[in-house]
Design a protein around this motif. Sequence first.
Motif, PDB file in Angstrom:
ATOM      1  N   GLN A  10       0.773  -1.149   0.037  1.00 53.08           N
ATOM      2  CA  GLN A  10      -0.172  -0.072  -0.060  1.00 53.08           C
ATOM      3  C   GLN A  10       1.118   1.357  -0.029  1.00 53.08           C
ATOM      4  O   GLN A  10       1.694   1.380   0.973  1.00 53.08           O
ATOM      5  CB  GLN A  10      -0.909   0.296   1.290  1.00 53.08           C
ATOM      6  CG  GLN A  10      -1.994   0.816   1.163  1.00 53.08           C
ATOM      7  CD  GLN A  10      -2.880   0.919   2.463  1.00 53.08           C
ATOM      8  OE1 GLN A  10      -2.422   0.798   3.682  1.00 53.08           O
ATOM      9  NE2 GLN A  10      -4.073   0.844   2.269  1.00 53.08           N
ATOM     10  N   PRO A  11       0.895   1.947  -1.059  1.00 52.19           N
ATOM     11  CA  PRO A  11       0.005   1.855  -2.289  1.00 52.19           C
ATOM     12  C   PRO A  11       0.817   0.985  -3.277  1.00 52.19           C
ATOM     13  O   PRO A  11       1.762   0.580  -3.084  1.00 52.19           O
ATOM     14  CB  PRO A  11      -0.194   3.366  -2.865  1.00 52.19           C
ATOM     15  CG  PRO A  11       1.297   3.900  -2.535  1.00 52.19           C
ATOM     16  CD  PRO A  11       1.749   3.298  -1.114  1.00 52.19           C
ATOM     17  N   ILE A  12      -0.132   0.505  -4.354  1.00 53.72           N
ATOM     18  CA  ILE A  12       0.375  -0.437  -4.828  1.00 53.72           C
ATOM     19  C   ILE A  12      -0.042  -0.152  -6.571  1.00 53.72           C
ATOM     20  O   ILE A  12       0.534  -1.146  -7.449  1.00 53.72           O
ATOM     21  CB  ILE A  12      -0.086  -2.104  -4.603  1.00 53.72           C
ATOM     22  CG1 ILE A  12       0.605  -3.165  -5.228  1.00 53.72           C
ATOM     23  CG2 ILE A  12      -1.608  -2.288  -5.140  1.00 53.72           C
ATOM     24  CD1 ILE A  12       2.108  -3.316  -4.393  1.00 53.72           C
ATOM     25  N   TYR A  34      -0.652 -12.661 -12.679  1.00 51.97           N
ATOM     26  CA  TYR A  34      -0.201 -11.892 -11.724  1.00 51.97           C
ATOM     27  C   TYR A  34      -0.879 -10.708 -11.611  1.00 51.97           C
ATOM     28  O   TYR A  34      -1.030 -10.058 -12.389  1.00 51.97           O
ATOM     29  CB  TYR A  34       1.338 -11.811 -11.911  1.00 51.97           C
ATOM     30  CG  TYR A  34       2.060 -10.837 -10.740  1.00 51.97           C
ATOM     31  CD1 TYR A  34       3.204 -11.999  -9.999  1.00 51.97           C
ATOM     32  CD2 TYR A  34       2.136  -9.652 -10.586  1.00 51.97           C
ATOM     33  CE1 TYR A  34       3.858 -11.460  -9.011  1.00 51.97           C
ATOM     34  CE2 TYR A  34       2.981  -9.039  -9.537  1.00 51.97           C
ATOM     35  CZ  TYR A  34       3.847 -10.122  -9.038  1.00 51.97           C
ATOM     36  OH  TYR A  34       4.430  -9.482  -8.218  1.00 51.97           O
ATOM     37  N   SER A  35      -1.385 -10.357 -10.319  1.00 56.10           N
ATOM     38  CA  SER A  35      -2.036  -9.216 -10.246  1.00 56.10           C
ATOM     39  C   SER A  35      -1.601  -8.262  -8.997  1.00 56.10           C
ATOM     40  O   SER A  35      -0.991  -8.805  -8.043  1.00 56.10           O
ATOM     41  CB  SER A  35      -3.442  -9.269  -9.869  1.00 56.10           C
ATOM     42  OG  SER A  35      -3.890 -10.170 -10.787  1.00 56.10           O
ATOM     43  N   ALA A  36      -1.805  -6.953  -8.988  1.00 47.71           N
ATOM     44  CA  ALA A  36      -1.419  -6.217  -7.824  1.00 47.71           C
ATOM     45  C   ALA A  36      -2.786  -6.144  -6.772  1.00 47.71           C
ATOM     46  O   ALA A  36      -3.877  -5.871  -7.415  1.00 47.71           O
ATOM     47  CB  ALA A  36      -1.132  -4.686  -8.345  1.00 47.71           C
ATOM     48  N   LYS A  37      -2.467  -6.081  -5.636  1.00 53.90           N
ATOM     49  CA  LYS A  37      -3.521  -6.100  -4.637  1.00 53.90           C
ATOM     50  C   LYS A  37      -3.340  -5.283  -3.503  1.00 53.90           C
ATOM     51  O   LYS A  37      -2.345  -5.434  -3.032  1.00 53.90           O
ATOM     52  CB  LYS A  37      -3.994  -7.493  -4.146  1.00 53.90           C
ATOM     53  CG  LYS A  37      -5.129  -7.508  -3.170  1.00 53.90           C
ATOM     54  CD  LYS A  37      -5.416  -9.074  -2.547  1.00 53.90           C
ATOM     55  CE  LYS A  37      -6.580  -8.888  -1.509  1.00 53.90           C
ATOM     56  NZ  LYS A  37      -7.829  -8.833  -2.407  1.00 53.90           N
ATOM     57  N   GLU A  38      -4.235  -4.085  -3.201  1.00 50.63           N
ATOM     58  CA  GLU A  38      -3.573  -3.213  -2.357  1.00 50.63           C
ATOM     59  C   GLU A  38      -4.172  -3.703  -0.753  1.00 50.63           C
ATOM     60  O   GLU A  38      -5.183  -4.253  -0.697  1.00 50.63           O
ATOM     61  CB  GLU A  38      -4.479  -1.846  -2.499  1.00 50.63           C
ATOM     62  CG  GLU A  38      -4.136  -0.719  -1.335  1.00 50.63           C
ATOM     63  CD  GLU A  38      -3.888   0.490  -2.151  1.00 50.63           C
ATOM     64  OE1 GLU A  38      -3.934   1.651  -1.208  1.00 50.63           O
ATOM     65  OE2 GLU A  38      -3.632   0.654  -3.242  1.00 50.63           O
ATOM     66  N   VAL A  39      -3.242  -3.840  -0.176  1.00 50.05           N
ATOM     67  CA  VAL A  39      -3.288  -4.602   1.226  1.00 50.05           C
ATOM     68  C   VAL A  39      -2.621  -3.472   2.306  1.00 50.05           C
ATOM     69  O   VAL A  39      -1.458  -3.486   2.220  1.00 50.05           O
ATOM     70  CB  VAL A  39      -2.902  -6.029   1.228  1.00 50.05           C
ATOM     71  CG1 VAL A  39      -2.991  -6.330   2.641  1.00 50.05           C
ATOM     72  CG2 VAL A  39      -3.671  -6.849   0.266  1.00 50.05           C
ATOM     73  N   GLY A  40      -3.199  -3.032   3.327  1.00 53.41           N
ATOM     74  CA  GLY A  40      -2.565  -2.270   4.290  1.00 53.41           C
ATOM     75  C   GLY A  40      -2.482  -3.376   5.589  1.00 53.41           C
ATOM     76  O   GLY A  40      -2.863  -4.482   5.670  1.00 53.41           O
TER      77      GLY A  40
END
Length: 278
Positions: A10-12, A34-40
């Motif tokens: 985060q941010p991604i 393959y994906s980007a995932k926003e995780v805090g």
Amino acid sequence: MEDQYYVIGQPIGHSMSPTMHNEWFLKNNISGHYSAKEVGVSELESVMTEFRSSVKGFNVTAPLKVEIMQYLDEIDPLAKAIGAVNTVINKNGLLYGKNTDGIGYCRGLSFVLKKPIEQEKILIIGAGGAARAILYSLLHLGVKQITVTNRTLEKAHELVDGKFMNEVNIMSISDAEEKLGQFSLIIQTTSVGMKPNENSIPLSLANLSSNTVVSDLIYSPFKTAFLKDAEQRNAIIQNGLPMFIYQGALAFQEWTGIFPNTIDAYTLLERKLGGTKC
């Protein structure tokens, strides 16, 4: 059905990792995505529960590289020493953590080094997480002549942490500037030179010797003010793109058993970043 892979942080949204890894899956005829995932940090525990049953592997970026460790079943000794994980492999629901940042950086240096890395006399600028990964990886590879400099000397001492006082020198910025000519490889690991401070440099290069290798971990801007200054002084320069590619390639190899084509990846990302090779 495609195997799923991610980068979390985060941010991604700015991450170039999906572009690179999906190209590798395509070129190697692997059914993966393959994906980007926003995780805090607050969401990490629930995401780890989900990932144990749904993904084959994932990368971890800021601010999760340390936090992730508490959710893993096993951690590679080098990653433990570094105190951070950037790559996770899922083996039948068990999560194994590694750190490919430092070793990936060292592999990327092969583009510009003229002699084995263990023969270099190295100055590391900075004392944060990137500096730690690179320092521990250099020591792991048998490098004997390493100096760390940082604007706050206390942080440099924390980085060396007493364990390597006989192997790693600590130097003030002013001393490093004065003695810059004695180093054959200078590694800039701080955020100095990133937007919005593109004109800033971490230290003066007035005493730089020609043909010194100067490496900056930043790759956006593609050529920092620090690298431009070094280039004008006849240094051999490299930005952070090779490190980014090789850390990703090592992760890809952990997941698939295949080491992908890094040269094509460099060309692809160089074009997307609008840069010229450096």
